[in-house]
Design a protein around this motif. Sequence first.
Motif, PDB file in Angstrom:
ATOM      1  N   ILE A  74      25.047   6.098  10.013  1.00 25.25           N
ATOM      2  CA  ILE A  74      25.306   7.108   8.837  1.00 25.25           C
ATOM      3  C   ILE A  74      24.620   6.220   7.455  1.00 25.25           C
ATOM      4  CG2 ILE A  74      27.264   5.728   8.552  1.00 25.25           C
ATOM      5  CD1 ILE A  74      28.579   8.431   7.301  1.00 25.25           C
ATOM      6  N   VAL A  75      24.138   7.219   6.787  1.00 20.65           N
ATOM      7  CA  VAL A  75      23.344   6.235   5.484  1.00 20.65           C
ATOM      8  C   VAL A  75      23.218   7.473   4.387  1.00 20.65           C
ATOM      9  CG1 VAL A  75      20.875   7.084   6.441  1.00 20.65           C
ATOM     10  CG2 VAL A  75      21.352   5.016   4.749  1.00 20.65           C
ATOM     11  N   SER A  76      23.032   7.099   3.236  1.00 21.85           N
ATOM     12  CA  SER A  76      23.069   8.171   2.365  1.00 21.85           C
ATOM     13  C   SER A  76      22.509   7.608   1.076  1.00 21.85           C
ATOM     14  CB  SER A  76      24.330   8.515   1.874  1.00 21.85           C
ATOM     15  OG  SER A  76      25.240   7.484   1.337  1.00 21.85           O
ATOM     16  N   ALA A  77      21.844   8.741   0.403  1.00 19.73           N
ATOM     17  CA  ALA A  77      21.353   8.385  -0.781  1.00 19.73           C
ATOM     18  C   ALA A  77      21.912   8.765  -2.052  1.00 19.73           C
ATOM     19  CB  ALA A  77      19.946   9.214  -1.157  1.00 19.73           C
ATOM     20  N   ASN A  78      22.265   7.888  -3.099  1.00 28.12           N
ATOM     21  CA  ASN A  78      23.384   7.839  -4.061  1.00 28.12           C
ATOM     22  C   ASN A  78      22.820   8.443  -5.170  1.00 28.12           C
ATOM     23  OD1 ASN A  78      26.089   7.457  -4.850  1.00 28.12           O
ATOM     24  ND2 ASN A  78      25.164   5.624  -6.311  1.00 28.12           N
ATOM     25  N   ASN A  79      23.529   9.583  -5.814  1.00 26.42           N
ATOM     26  CA  ASN A  79      23.045  10.295  -7.172  1.00 26.42           C
ATOM     27  C   ASN A  79      21.721  10.678  -6.922  1.00 26.42           C
ATOM     28  OD1 ASN A  79      25.873  10.335  -7.390  1.00 26.42           O
ATOM     29  ND2 ASN A  79      25.555   8.241  -8.909  1.00 26.42           N
ATOM     30  N   ILE A  80      21.061  11.359  -6.400  1.00 25.06           N
ATOM     31  CA  ILE A  80      19.829  11.400  -6.199  1.00 25.06           C
ATOM     32  C   ILE A  80      19.167  11.944  -7.400  1.00 25.06           C
ATOM     33  CG2 ILE A  80      19.614  11.869  -3.939  1.00 25.06           C
ATOM     34  CD1 ILE A  80      19.386  14.955  -4.488  1.00 25.06           C
ATOM     35  N   THR A  81      17.923  11.452  -7.695  1.00 27.14           N
ATOM     36  CA  THR A  81      17.301  12.043  -9.143  1.00 27.14           C
ATOM     37  C   THR A  81      16.137  13.182  -8.859  1.00 27.14           C
ATOM     38  OG1 THR A  81      15.779   9.913  -8.938  1.00 27.14           O
ATOM     39  CG2 THR A  81      17.553   9.642 -10.193  1.00 27.14           C
TER      40      THR A  81
END
Length: 385
Positions: A97-104
């Motif tokens: 599991i992995v995620s990108a935080n507050n994508i721009t």
Amino acid sequence: MNRRNKGFTLMELLIVIAILGFVLAGTTQMVIGMLSTYRQQSRIAETNIEGIIGLEILRQDLGKAGYGLPWNGLVAYQETASNPHSLDDKPNAPRGIVSANNITAGPGLIGTDYLVIKAANIATNTASNKWAYLTPANGLTVWTSAATTTPDNFISTDWVIVLTPGSLNTEDEARSLVSSGGVFSAQSNTTSTASLATSMTSTGIVYGIDVGTNTPALTTLRMPFNRADYYVDRPSTGMPQRCAPNTGILYKAVVSQKDGNLTTVVLPLLDCVADMQVIYRYDPNGSGSSALAVTDDIVTNATIWPDARAIRDKVKEVRVYILAHEGQRDTSFTYPTNPIYVGGSTNEIGSSSGRPFDFSAAGITPWQNYRWKIYTLVVKLDNLF
């Protein structure tokens, strides 16, 4: 003339008409109000049904994170074609599991989180929910004699990978990917699986991998696992009219084993979504401590999260917060709060994470006339380690 034969006077008729007018006006307003309430409640009920179905899919998928993933013995493999938000793992062991935080930037709605789950059974076909044993001497396990008709058995066109359990005392040998001549996948027929069995010295566990509609053109798996991406985005067409401006749809996209695209299987899970935040509870030292820390980022800090093993050892729980509205716009309703905190609170998870969501800054106007709700999913990651 007899007064009994006289009709109504004009004044009497006007008075009666006026009274009827007032009665009809009041009745009309009452009916309009009832219809408006009925329409609003119907939309709310529809939204709740969507939430139950769509978010249950996400909740189940979170629980699958890490299932059937290889930890060692990786050979060359590919992942996505575009590597959205740099969440690919090739050539290293895949992170469950992995995620990108507050994508721009896209893909995804700006400011939301982008979540990736990797597991053998994260996809949508029946093969990804099957498993068996493969031994050098006896080949692939058949659970019953009716191999082609029993749902527990692989059929000859199912694609599989094989992992050997390795030593129980060290992760350095556990869950090793079986390969032959650099090839780590096979179809589950005798000839294909036999080629993997020749390189084995002990019994291996066979996991089915979803290839969707890519067969028969597919000649090998692109990656030794399935991958699903979860993100909020606004389609160019087809956005429900009841949704507030600049909200989107929560999607699940299964990465194609043929070409690495995310557009082959895309499932809409929930409409009218303004934000999604992913938060992790973890053991800082991987020592089994009950005092868990909280983070919303397990990508950028390479000291704490250098690889897949660190995630397996440390992450114990994931929480997903989704901000969406129920029903449609209601001019008689005023939502009281802006900004709204998406991502838990100090009392809930031990320390603040997530972010304050400002409706006005996000271009959601008039935000006050929507019934906003935060959906919260809390899942223990039992398959991750």
